[in-house]
Motif scaffolding. Structure first.
Motif, PDB file in Angstrom:
ATOM      1  N   ASP A 137      -1.161  -2.486  -4.196  1.00 34.62           N
ATOM      2  CA  ASP A 137      -1.523  -1.079  -4.051  1.00 34.62           C
ATOM      3  C   ASP A 137      -0.301  -0.157  -4.083  1.00 34.62           C
ATOM      4  N   ASP A 188       0.823  -1.219   0.000  1.00 30.61           N
ATOM      5  CA  ASP A 188       0.000   0.000   0.000  1.00 30.61           C
ATOM      6  C   ASP A 188       0.854   1.265   0.000  1.00 30.61           C
ATOM      7  N   HIS A 236       0.911   3.444  -2.394  1.00 29.77           N
ATOM      8  CA  HIS A 236       0.061   4.532  -2.912  1.00 29.77           C
ATOM      9  C   HIS A 236       0.884   5.758  -3.303  1.00 29.77           C
ATOM     10  N   HIS A 241      -3.905  -3.980   2.197  1.00 28.57           N
ATOM     11  CA  HIS A 241      -5.270  -3.613   1.802  1.00 28.57           C
ATOM     12  C   HIS A 241      -6.109  -2.929   2.879  1.00 28.57           C
ATOM     13  N   HIS A 267      -2.411  -9.484  -1.551  1.00 31.12           N
ATOM     14  CA  HIS A 267      -2.810  -8.125  -1.158  1.00 31.12           C
ATOM     15  C   HIS A 267      -3.919  -8.156  -0.109  1.00 31.12           C
ATOM     16  N   HIS A 324      -5.115  -1.234   5.458  1.00 32.37           N
ATOM     17  CA  HIS A 324      -4.458  -0.043   6.011  1.00 32.37           C
ATOM     18  C   HIS A 324      -4.536  -0.043   7.532  1.00 32.37           C
TER      19      HIS A 324
HETATM   20 FE   LIG Z   1      -4.313   0.297  -0.188  1.00 35.31          FE
END
Ligand SMILES: [Fe+2]
Ligand SMILES: [Fe+2]
Length: 280
Positions: free
Chosen positions: A38, A9, A11, A234, A193, A236
């Protein structure tokens, strides 16, 4: 002897997260990095990140998250569904980054040997609220609660009719591969994920969101495939939980608005092997 470390993640559409990626470095030259999905929404962002990391770590292993599979107007690459996934796998091959489509590598560093199994399993709407029997009933409850995952708009399952159909195909194919390809007696590190058991989703702020977080079909995989560790992202909600004696480690960085208030340095790599935590 190297260490096996993980993060997810990233991002990188957020400049603050991109800066964190620029600072990610291995502690030693033999370290392997697991990137559990992610990274971003555009192929260019995913490529920028994996290219940089693959120059620093002895080996990088990537699995897709839902965000990589979105088809948005921000990305000149307009591929959808399976074609989009295969395009990302092709990009990884050019970079030397391993994906769920490669033979499972064996970690021979500290804490090994262990078979590293990068997985792409998606979700099938079976993490439903108690008392509901179908996806449709569960979706109606989620809609009434105002909880709808953005995947419903951007994650196309083509050529499958639905995301759950795609997930079922992935689960079936992956189960066969794990059964056939993991040598007897070797432990595994399962990397996906989405969580592969439901337990991590019990603490979601909006419990209806669990629909988009995994599948009940993999509940017994950690035990069946002798997992030394399960790595996921995923949600968080970075943390370690033990479930039936197996450590499930969420390794997410998450959005700046999530990590900024925490007060701990963001973007720390989580060591998976050798194991740091001792089970209960
Ligand atoms: Fe995410
Ligand atoms: Fe995600």
């Amino acid at each position: 002897m190297g260490k096996l470390v993980a993060i997810s993640d990233l991002h990188v559409r957020y400049a603050e997260n991109r800066q964190i990626v620029e600072r990610l470095r291995p502690a030693g030259e033999d370290d392997w990095l697991l990137v559990a999905g992610d990274v971003g929404e555009t192929v260019a962002d995913v490529e920028w990140t994996l290219e940089l990391l693959s120059r620093r770590f002895a080996r990088v292993v990537w699995v897709p998250g839902n965000h990589e599979l979105w088809t948005t107007t921000d990305d000149p690459v307009r591929l959808k569904g399976v074609e989009r996934y295969e395009h990302l796998v092709g990009m990884c091959r050019r970079l030397g980054v391993l994906t769920p489509e490669d033979p499972y590598p064996v970690w021979e560093g500290d804490g090994g040997p262990a078979v590293i199994a990068p997985l792409f399993l998606l979700y099938d709407y079976t993490f439903r609220p108690a008392g509901t029997a179908t996806k449709e009933e569960a979706m109606a409850i989620a809609k009434a609660a105002g909880v709808i995952c953005t995947d419903e708009y951007f994650l196309a399952p083509d050529p499958y009719p639905t995301r759950d159909a795609w997930s079922r195909a992935r689960v079936e194919e992956t189960e066969k591969r794990l059964t056939r390809e993991v040598p007897d007696g070797l432990p595994t590190v399962l990397v996906n994920h989405w969580p592969i058991v439901r337990e991590p989703t019990r603490v979601l702020r909006y419990p209806e969101f669990a629909l988009w977080c995994g599948t009940e079909a993999t509940e017994d995989w950690p035990r069946r495939f002798r997992a030394a560790a399960v790595v996921y992202g995923h949600l968080h909600i970075p943390r370690l939980i033990w479930h039936h004696g197996v450590p499930h480690q969420e390794v997410s960085l998450g959005y700046p608005r999530e990590w900024q208030p925490r007060g701990t340095p963001p973007g720390r790599l989580t060591q998976i092997l050798p194991p740091v935590a001792v089970g209960p």
